[in-house]
Design a protein around this motif. Structure first.
Motif, PDB file in Angstrom:
ATOM      1  N   ASN A   1      -9.955 -10.999 -13.852  1.00 31.14           N
ATOM      2  CA  ASN A   1     -10.269 -11.815 -12.428  1.00 31.14           C
ATOM      3  C   ASN A   1      -8.940 -12.204 -11.889  1.00 31.14           C
ATOM      4  O   ASN A   1      -8.891 -13.806 -12.155  1.00 31.14           O
ATOM      5  CB  ASN A   1     -11.197 -12.670 -12.499  1.00 31.14           C
ATOM      6  N   PRO A   2      -8.086 -11.492 -11.397  1.00 29.23           N
ATOM      7  CA  PRO A   2      -6.710 -12.163 -11.095  1.00 29.23           C
ATOM      8  C   PRO A   2      -7.052 -13.124  -9.813  1.00 29.23           C
ATOM      9  O   PRO A   2      -7.901 -13.047  -9.040  1.00 29.23           O
ATOM     10  CB  PRO A   2      -5.877 -11.112 -10.787  1.00 29.23           C
ATOM     11  N   GLN A   3      -6.255 -14.258  -9.832  1.00 28.38           N
ATOM     12  CA  GLN A   3      -6.346 -15.024  -8.413  1.00 28.38           C
ATOM     13  C   GLN A   3      -5.638 -14.713  -7.141  1.00 28.38           C
ATOM     14  O   GLN A   3      -6.171 -14.851  -6.211  1.00 28.38           O
ATOM     15  CB  GLN A   3      -5.662 -16.492  -8.617  1.00 28.38           C
ATOM     16  N   GLU A   4      -5.101 -13.144  -7.460  1.00 28.33           N
ATOM     17  CA  GLU A   4      -4.544 -12.775  -6.212  1.00 28.33           C
ATOM     18  C   GLU A   4      -5.199 -11.854  -5.380  1.00 28.33           C
ATOM     19  O   GLU A   4      -4.794 -10.853  -4.670  1.00 28.33           O
ATOM     20  CB  GLU A   4      -2.947 -11.970  -6.432  1.00 28.33           C
ATOM     21  N   TRP A   5      -6.590 -11.932  -5.488  1.00 26.88           N
ATOM     22  CA  TRP A   5      -7.426 -11.101  -4.445  1.00 26.88           C
ATOM     23  C   TRP A   5      -7.087 -11.402  -3.010  1.00 26.88           C
ATOM     24  O   TRP A   5      -6.610 -12.509  -2.701  1.00 26.88           O
ATOM     25  CB  TRP A   5      -8.939 -11.669  -4.701  1.00 26.88           C
ATOM     26  N   ALA A   6      -6.985 -10.343  -2.326  1.00 27.27           N
ATOM     27  CA  ALA A   6      -6.688 -10.530  -0.873  1.00 27.27           C
ATOM     28  C   ALA A   6      -7.590  -9.845   0.039  1.00 27.27           C
ATOM     29  O   ALA A   6      -7.897  -8.827  -0.302  1.00 27.27           O
ATOM     30  CB  ALA A   6      -5.264  -9.969  -0.503  1.00 27.27           C
ATOM     31  N   GLU A   7      -8.024 -10.198   1.105  1.00 24.67           N
ATOM     32  CA  GLU A   7      -8.843  -9.442   2.008  1.00 24.67           C
ATOM     33  C   GLU A   7      -8.194  -8.337   2.397  1.00 24.67           C
ATOM     34  O   GLU A   7      -6.955  -7.974   2.806  1.00 24.67           O
ATOM     35  CB  GLU A   7      -9.084 -10.380   3.480  1.00 24.67           C
ATOM     36  N   TYR A   8      -9.109  -7.051   2.579  1.00 22.26           N
ATOM     37  CA  TYR A   8      -8.370  -5.818   2.882  1.00 22.26           C
ATOM     38  C   TYR A   8      -8.562  -5.803   4.365  1.00 22.26           C
ATOM     39  O   TYR A   8      -9.758  -5.436   4.881  1.00 22.26           O
ATOM     40  CB  TYR A   8      -9.246  -4.867   2.324  1.00 22.26           C
ATOM     41  N   HIS A   9      -7.396  -5.957   4.943  1.00 24.70           N
ATOM     42  CA  HIS A   9      -7.536  -5.660   6.336  1.00 24.70           C
ATOM     43  C   HIS A   9      -6.719  -4.274   6.714  1.00 24.70           C
ATOM     44  O   HIS A   9      -5.627  -4.050   6.222  1.00 24.70           O
ATOM     45  CB  HIS A   9      -6.660  -6.692   6.897  1.00 24.70           C
TER      46      HIS A   9
ATOM     47  N   LEU B   1      -9.073  -6.957  -2.515  1.00 24.58           N
ATOM     48  CA  LEU B   1      -8.270  -6.047  -3.265  1.00 24.58           C
ATOM     49  C   LEU B   1      -7.327  -6.873  -3.905  1.00 24.58           C
ATOM     50  O   LEU B   1      -6.757  -7.759  -3.695  1.00 24.58           O
ATOM     51  CB  LEU B   1      -7.972  -4.851  -2.626  1.00 24.58           C
ATOM     52  N   PHE B   2      -6.454  -6.300  -4.923  1.00 26.29           N
ATOM     53  CA  PHE B   2      -5.477  -6.444  -5.612  1.00 26.29           C
ATOM     54  C   PHE B   2      -5.028  -5.057  -6.052  1.00 26.29           C
ATOM     55  O   PHE B   2      -5.731  -4.243  -6.526  1.00 26.29           O
ATOM     56  CB  PHE B   2      -5.636  -7.424  -6.750  1.00 26.29           C
ATOM     57  N   PHE B   3      -3.605  -5.159  -6.323  1.00 28.48           N
ATOM     58  CA  PHE B   3      -2.766  -4.048  -6.455  1.00 28.48           C
ATOM     59  C   PHE B   3      -2.544  -4.075  -8.101  1.00 28.48           C
ATOM     60  O   PHE B   3      -2.205  -5.079  -8.517  1.00 28.48           O
ATOM     61  CB  PHE B   3      -1.691  -3.675  -5.958  1.00 28.48           C
ATOM     62  N   ILE B   4      -2.736  -2.735  -8.745  1.00 28.74           N
ATOM     63  CA  ILE B   4      -2.085  -2.683 -10.065  1.00 28.74           C
ATOM     64  C   ILE B   4      -0.739  -2.144 -10.040  1.00 28.74           C
ATOM     65  O   ILE B   4       0.196  -2.292 -10.619  1.00 28.74           O
ATOM     66  CB  ILE B   4      -3.064  -1.817 -11.058  1.00 28.74           C
ATOM     67  N   ARG B   5      -0.749  -0.958  -8.954  1.00 28.40           N
ATOM     68  CA  ARG B   5       0.547  -0.238  -8.825  1.00 28.40           C
ATOM     69  C   ARG B   5       0.993  -0.052  -7.380  1.00 28.40           C
ATOM     70  O   ARG B   5      -0.055   0.233  -6.552  1.00 28.40           O
ATOM     71  CB  ARG B   5       0.266   1.266  -9.517  1.00 28.40           C
ATOM     72  N   GLU B   6       2.109  -0.153  -7.049  1.00 28.56           N
ATOM     73  CA  GLU B   6       2.489  -0.114  -5.652  1.00 28.56           C
ATOM     74  C   GLU B   6       3.562   0.876  -5.559  1.00 28.56           C
ATOM     75  O   GLU B   6       4.432   0.803  -4.347  1.00 28.56           O
ATOM     76  CB  GLU B   6       2.958  -1.670  -5.003  1.00 28.56           C
ATOM     77  N   GLY B   7       3.920   1.645  -6.290  1.00 30.84           N
ATOM     78  CA  GLY B   7       4.665   2.818  -6.189  1.00 30.84           C
ATOM     79  C   GLY B   7       4.805   3.881  -7.320  1.00 30.84           C
ATOM     80  O   GLY B   7       4.367   3.334  -8.580  1.00 30.84           O
ATOM     81  N   GLY B   8       5.061   5.110  -7.284  1.00 30.20           N
ATOM     82  CA  GLY B   8       5.011   5.978  -8.442  1.00 30.20           C
ATOM     83  C   GLY B   8       6.325   6.780  -8.288  1.00 30.20           C
ATOM     84  O   GLY B   8       7.202   6.377  -7.254  1.00 30.20           O
ATOM     85  N   SER B   9       6.344   7.860  -8.913  1.00 28.61           N
ATOM     86  CA  SER B   9       7.518   8.632  -9.018  1.00 28.61           C
ATOM     87  C   SER B   9       7.630   9.575  -7.664  1.00 28.61           C
ATOM     88  O   SER B   9       8.758   9.916  -7.339  1.00 28.61           O
ATOM     89  CB  SER B   9       7.401   9.683 -10.247  1.00 28.61           C
TER      90      SER B   9
END
Length: 280
Positions: free
Chosen positions: A155-163, A177-185
């Motif tokens: 339960n991370p602290q960086e939850w952010a409203e999804y706009h 939401l919070f991000f696990i991954r913000e980019g791929g190959s």
């Protein structure tokens, strides 16, 4: 023009029928043809790139496994970046180039970049994971090379409203939401955890925490593992309504208009968004 049938929402329970499982076979670049465990596919494609999702398992009777159900596998995810969630069992994953080790338990989310060779030591007697594999043509110049592991129960602290802006309905606020991954190959490859419910932001939220959201997946195809709660998905063009509960898989196509209803008091999902174009 994409047909209604092609835009049909994908869905699966966490327990596919026995006849839906088959041996997992692939060509490992350094080792050649491999067979390890069993797999089933619930999402065979998306609207762009190469997108598949399903389950993989191994046990005493699975191809390539030891009699006790343990299994050693060398795997570099050659078909694309993989996001995997451990559902049952445990394993140790070693990055062969560096010796870095990761322990996987139920709830672990593994982000595995394409081409990074791992050795999986799967413990007896049984192991099962959910997986999403993605590959596109638009190469990311800042492609990740590191394997990462988190747990969706954290339960991370960086939850952010999804706009976001829905093309037909305008600005929306839908949960957190919070991000696990913000980019791929390649292309757009995002993943994270989202939640809605009582006391959580939403443009159309009832007092009991039920949230209704119009949605067309403007960022790309979305592939979902529903972690908690219940959801109704209404497909606008066909009128088809499907209900899902915790453990189910859901595949939404970019550009298909739906109404997503998260039922109160609480809903939580793990999501992967993919599109064969780099984020703008």
């Amino acid at each position: 023009m994409t047909s209604v049938a092609e835009y049909r929402v994908h869905g699966s329970t966490p327990n596919p029928a026995p006849e839906e499982w088959g041996p997992f076979e692939w060509d490992e670049p350094r080792l050649g043809r491999q067979v390890a465990g069993e797999m089933t596919v619930f999402r065979p494609h998306g609207t762009s790139g190469s997108l598949q999702a399903g389950f993989w398992r191994t046990g005493p009777t699975a191809p390539g496994a030891n009699p006790d159900g343990s299994h050693t596998i060398v795997y570099s995810s050659p078909l694309g970046d993989e996001t995997a969630v451990v559902l049952e069992g445990s394993a140790t994953v070693t990055v062969n180039a560096t010796g870095e080790k990761h322990e996987l338990v139920p709830g672990s989310v593994l982000s595995h970049p394409k081409g990074v060779e791992l050795t999986w030591e799967v413990r007896a007697p049984y192991f099962k994971k959910y997986w999403v594999i993605w590959d596109g043509t638009d190469v990311n110049p800042a492609a990740p090379t590191e394997v990462t592991v988190v747990n969706h129960n954290d339960n991370p602290q960086e939850w952010a409203e999804y706009h976001f802006i829905e093309p037909a309905e305008g600005p929306q606020v839908a949960g957190e939401l919070f991000f696990i991954r913000e980019g791929g190959s390649t292309g757009t490859h995002l993943s994270g955890v989202w939640r809605s419910g009582k006391g959580i932001a939403g443009s159309d939220t009832d007092p009991d925490g039920t949230l209704r959201t119009p949605y067309t997946g403007v960022l790309g195809d979305e592939t979902i593992l529903l972690l908690e709660g219940e959801v109704e998905v209404r497909e606008t063009e066909s009128g088809r309504v499907t209900n899902y509960r915790a453990g189910d898989l859901i595949g939404l196509n970019s550009g298909q208009h739906i109404t997503w209803t998260s039922k109160g008091p609480f809903t939580k999902k793990l999501w992967v968004i993919t599109k064969d174009r780099l984020p703008e």
